[in-house]
Design a protein around this motif. Sequence first.
Motif, mmCIF file in Angstrom:
data_model
loop_
_atom_site.group_PDB
_atom_site.id
_atom_site.type_symbol
_atom_site.label_atom_id
_atom_site.label_comp_id
_atom_site.label_asym_id
_atom_site.label_seq_id
_atom_site.Cartn_x
_atom_site.Cartn_y
_atom_site.Cartn_z
ATOM 1 N N PRO A 141 -5.823 -10.941 -1.151
ATOM 2 C CA PRO A 141 -6.479 -12.061 -0.462
ATOM 3 C C PRO A 141 -6.124 -12.140 1.023
ATOM 4 N N GLU A 142 -4.864 -11.828 1.352
ATOM 5 C CA GLU A 142 -4.455 -11.851 2.757
ATOM 6 C C GLU A 142 -5.152 -10.743 3.542
ATOM 7 N N LEU A 143 -5.279 -9.565 2.923
ATOM 8 C CA LEU A 143 -5.965 -8.457 3.594
ATOM 9 C C LEU A 143 -7.432 -8.802 3.826
ATOM 10 N N LEU A 144 -8.063 -9.413 2.843
ATOM 11 C CA LEU A 144 -9.462 -9.802 2.995
ATOM 12 C C LEU A 144 -9.630 -10.815 4.128
ATOM 13 N N ARG A 145 -8.660 -11.708 4.266
ATOM 14 C CA ARG A 145 -8.712 -12.688 5.370
ATOM 15 C C ARG A 145 -8.523 -11.991 6.719
ATOM 16 N N LEU A 146 -7.606 -11.036 6.772
ATOM 17 C CA LEU A 146 -7.370 -10.301 8.021
ATOM 18 C C LEU A 146 -8.626 -9.542 8.452
ATOM 19 N N LEU A 147 -9.373 -9.058 7.472
ATOM 20 C CA LEU A 147 -10.589 -8.302 7.766
ATOM 21 C C LEU A 147 -11.800 -9.214 7.956
ATOM 22 N N ASN A 148 -11.600 -10.499 7.671
ATOM 23 C CA ASN A 148 -12.723 -11.443 7.679
ATOM 24 C C ASN A 148 -13.812 -10.950 6.709
ATOM 25 N N CYS A 149 -13.358 -10.533 5.538
ATOM 26 C CA CYS A 149 -14.237 -9.911 4.545
ATOM 27 C C CYS A 149 -14.719 -10.956 3.543
ATOM 28 N N PRO A 150 -16.025 -11.080 3.339
ATOM 29 C CA PRO A 150 -16.552 -12.091 2.420
ATOM 30 C C PRO A 150 -16.636 -11.621 0.966
ATOM 31 N N TYR A 151 -16.239 -10.376 0.716
ATOM 32 C CA TYR A 151 -16.402 -9.799 -0.620
ATOM 33 C C TYR A 151 -15.104 -9.889 -1.419
ATOM 34 N N PRO A 152 -15.171 -9.692 -2.739
ATOM 35 C CA PRO A 152 -13.977 -9.899 -3.584
ATOM 36 C C PRO A 152 -12.936 -8.800 -3.501
ATOM 37 N N ASP A 153 -13.300 -7.665 -2.937
ATOM 38 C CA ASP A 153 -12.373 -6.532 -2.875
ATOM 39 C C ASP A 153 -12.702 -5.693 -1.651
ATOM 40 N N VAL A 154 -11.716 -4.918 -1.188
ATOM 41 C CA VAL A 154 -11.925 -4.044 -0.037
ATOM 42 C C VAL A 154 -12.493 -2.690 -0.477
ATOM 43 N N GLU A 155 -12.530 -2.449 -1.780
ATOM 44 C CA GLU A 155 -13.012 -1.169 -2.295
ATOM 45 C C GLU A 155 -14.410 -0.839 -1.756
ATOM 46 N N GLY A 156 -14.552 0.381 -1.226
ATOM 47 C CA GLY A 156 -15.845 0.842 -0.741
ATOM 48 C C GLY A 156 -16.231 0.354 0.638
ATOM 49 N N LEU A 157 -15.441 -0.555 1.209
ATOM 50 C CA LEU A 157 -15.815 -1.183 2.476
ATOM 51 C C LEU A 157 -15.228 -0.479 3.697
ATOM 52 N N LEU A 158 -14.542 0.647 3.479
ATOM 53 C CA LEU A 158 -13.979 1.426 4.586
ATOM 54 C C LEU A 158 -14.800 2.692 4.745
ATOM 55 N N PHE A 159 -15.153 3.021 5.985
ATOM 56 C CA PHE A 159 -16.032 4.167 6.200
ATOM 57 C C PHE A 159 -15.234 5.469 6.170
ATOM 58 N N PRO A 160 -15.693 6.456 5.389
ATOM 59 C CA PRO A 160 -14.999 7.743 5.352
ATOM 60 C C PRO A 160 -15.193 8.512 6.652
ATOM 61 N N ASP A 161 -14.085 8.817 7.317
ATOM 62 C CA ASP A 161 -14.160 9.468 8.620
ATOM 63 C C ASP A 161 -12.753 9.909 9.017
ATOM 64 N N THR A 162 -12.638 10.563 10.162
ATOM 65 C CA THR A 162 -11.332 10.889 10.738
ATOM 66 C C THR A 162 -11.009 9.860 11.821
ATOM 67 N N TYR A 163 -9.828 9.275 11.717
ATOM 68 C CA TYR A 163 -9.410 8.237 12.653
ATOM 69 C C TYR A 163 -8.173 8.709 13.426
ATOM 70 N N PHE A 164 -8.189 8.476 14.735
ATOM 71 C CA PHE A 164 -7.079 8.873 15.590
ATOM 72 C C PHE A 164 -6.229 7.640 15.903
ATOM 73 N N PHE A 165 -4.925 7.868 16.012
ATOM 74 C CA PHE A 165 -4.020 6.746 16.257
ATOM 75 C C PHE A 165 -2.772 7.227 16.977
ATOM 76 N N LYS A 166 -2.077 6.294 17.591
ATOM 77 C CA LYS A 166 -0.811 6.586 18.260
ATOM 78 C C LYS A 166 0.349 6.243 17.329
ATOM 79 N N LYS A 167 1.471 6.895 17.542
ATOM 80 C CA LYS A 167 2.650 6.575 16.760
ATOM 81 C C LYS A 167 2.983 5.091 16.916
#
Length: 329
Positions: A141-167
């Motif tokens: 529930p906290e993760l859904l709030r952080l994402l401002n997600c209106p759905y019951p689960d985060v499953e399937g809601l992340l786009f498959p791709d390569t993401y770059f990030f800093k340490k």
Amino acid sequence: MIRSFFWLMVTLLLTALVFAAISYQTAVTSPITKDNAIIFEIKDNQSLSQVVQQLKQENIAVNRDWFKIIAYLNGQQEQLKSGEYLITPDLKLPELLALFVSGVSHQHSITFPEGWNFNQIKQTLKQQAAIRQTLDAVTLPELLRLLNCPYPDVEGLLFPDTYFFKKGDSDISIIKRAYIKMAEVLQQEWENRGDNLPIKTSYEALILASIIEKETAIPSERDLIAGVFSRRLDKKMKLQADPTVIYGLGRKYQGNIRKQDLLEDSAYNTYRHKGLTPTPIAMPGRAAIHAALHPAQGDSLYFVANGHRRHVFSNSLESHNKAVNRYQK
């Protein structure tokens, strides 16, 4: 005597200047390392002297005196920024100093393939030592709030791709980027959807796309499978999609679907329940989303794997059973 001493001093001074010029020229034109690329990290609040000492400790062949002198002459002695930096073999001293001042840190990458579920994503994030781990301390529930997600689960809601990030970037910051990317792609595809679809919302499209993604990796089959599922939804038939059963079984799945698994009273068992599953079962790629919103026309209502990564499609149960007997028994 005085004149001789004067010319001696001039000669020594000129000699020193020549040697200084040679030293400077060598320092600023020689590659820092002739070996492979090196990752060098400047930590928070490190001074110029500490950075220079660290360069020495890590055997990075930079003239440390000239490094400090040039930094002071340029007024950059307090402008070095924390982060990881990629030192390539051809880099020279002025370029190294400019890199440290720029703050352009080395970029790590992480890839989320099509068809992965959220548990697989979490495990992959945990394996990245450069990522700051915060996800375990956050409830769904906290993760859904952080994402401002209106759905019951985060499953399937992340786009498959390569993401770059800093340490030091957090796992949740990467999840947020994947969530935003999926929302953008899904909205674009939904706005350009086909007509007369059995699905009424973009979230339903995402659910259907996730099932299509898990059913086939063959691009030419996606819209055909979408057509089968769309017609079955129209006719109020059960989808009878094996990937949904597997997802519902979770850790109980042992590599093969057993007859008793098809009787499992799970909301994800599309052999028992009509309609779509409550949530997506995986991350669909753009192609699968597009297929869900542009199903192929036709009459087929069934398909079965032919053992060669492809499927045989049938219009009737009788034809389908024959295909099952041929390819599955």
